[in-house]
Design an enzyme around this catalytic site. Sequence first.
Site, mmCIF file in Angstrom:
data_model
loop_
_atom_site.group_PDB
_atom_site.id
_atom_site.type_symbol
_atom_site.label_atom_id
_atom_site.label_comp_id
_atom_site.label_asym_id
_atom_site.label_seq_id
_atom_site.Cartn_x
_atom_site.Cartn_y
_atom_site.Cartn_z
ATOM 1 N N ASN A 1 1.415 -1.094 -0.587
ATOM 2 C CA ASN A 1 0.200 -0.579 0.448
ATOM 3 C C ASN A 1 0.673 0.994 -0.017
ATOM 4 O OD1 ASN A 1 -2.482 1.303 -0.075
ATOM 5 N ND2 ASN A 1 -3.589 -0.442 1.180
ATOM 6 N N HIS B 1 23.466 1.650 12.032
ATOM 7 C CA HIS B 1 24.898 2.180 12.161
ATOM 8 C C HIS B 1 25.573 1.990 13.271
ATOM 9 C CE1 HIS B 1 23.469 4.601 8.553
ATOM 10 N NE2 HIS B 1 22.427 4.599 8.617
#
Length: 178
Positions: free
Chosen positions: A77, A107
Site C-alpha cells: 500500500n 549504524h
Amino acid sequence: MDEKRLLPEREYRAWDQDLVRLREETHRAMLRFNTTGDKQVLKELFRQPLEDVSIAPPLHCNYGGDYIRFGHRVFINANCTFQPAGGVEIGDDVYIGSNVKFYTTIHPTDPEERTTGKALVRPIKIGPKVWIGGAAVILPGVEIGEGTTIGAGSVVTCSIPARCVAVGNPCRVIRKLE
C-alpha cells in the site's frame, strides 16, 4: 524458528561511489514512479516482471536492482519505505499496509565510528502469506514466518515464527494460529 535469531550481518559502506550512483538512479526512478504511477519504472528498477505485484505510490526506496525480491501476488500500500542495503525478500501472497518501513542498516552508536561511513546491514525476509499492518517498522535481520500477521504500528525487532499474530513495541507473539 528462534524468535531472537537475526539473519546474518555484513559490512556496508554507504559512501562507496557505486552505491552513491545506485542511490541516485533509484531516487530518480522513485520520482518518476511517484509522479506517474507507471509500473514499468519499477519493472526496470527492480529487474523483475512484477506482473502480479501491486505497489501504490508513493514508494520510498534507496536501492533497486536485486536489493528487493518480490514474490507473486504481493500488495504494497501507499507510502511504504524500503532501506534495503542488506536485502529484502518478500514471499508470495504478502500484504503490506500503508506507511510500513523496512530498515536493513545498523549504524554505529559511536559517533566517531559513524562518521567513517562504516555500518552493518542485515537482510529482512518476509515469508509467504504474511500480512503486515499499517505503520509497522521491520528492523534489520528480522525474518517473519509463513502465515503470520503483524499488527499495525508494531516495531519488529526480532524474528517472528510462522502462523501467529504478533503486535506491539517491541513486537511479540500474542497468539498462535492453528
